[in-house]
Design a protein around this motif. Sequence first.
Motif: not given
Length: 177
Positions: A110-134
Amino acid sequence: VAIEMAARMGLSVHLNLNLLPLSIESSPTAISSILDTAEKHSIRPEQIILEILEKEMISDFERFEAAVNEHRGKGLSFAIDDFGAGHAGLNLLADFQPEFIKLDMCLLRGIDGNGPRQAIVRGIIRTCFDLGIDVIAEGVETDDEYAWLRSEGIVLFQGWLLARPGFEQLPQVFHLP
């Protein structure tokens, strides 16, 4: 058995195998036996991704890290499975540096409608991008979940929306929203 079956089915893509961290710590041959079996069945090490289950605590990180690094040089890739649902979280991500993380499906439900989960996942995606992790989104079940995750830059997906699991077979139907 999974490696034999993959070879028998002519698998030409990645083979993801789950592995408990304690099996790596307690058995010096845990990973090498996987490689030996793969070689016996003509599966290249580059085809294998060992998914380390985050649900089990790593008690001897130095031994774990040494075993992983020894086998990375042989072509194996590593993933943290169910990221966000287990013991180590960000510490494991920082210290282990896997090639992939698989976001836990409960975090994505249900991430498409859950702001807190979206914020957490965006942070993880950005961190992984910076670390070169898919990043792999696992357990994707709806078009809306897929669309939101895709809009955030995720390109690797797993879930019932795309293909149903099968026993001793490759997926028969593959659906992209």
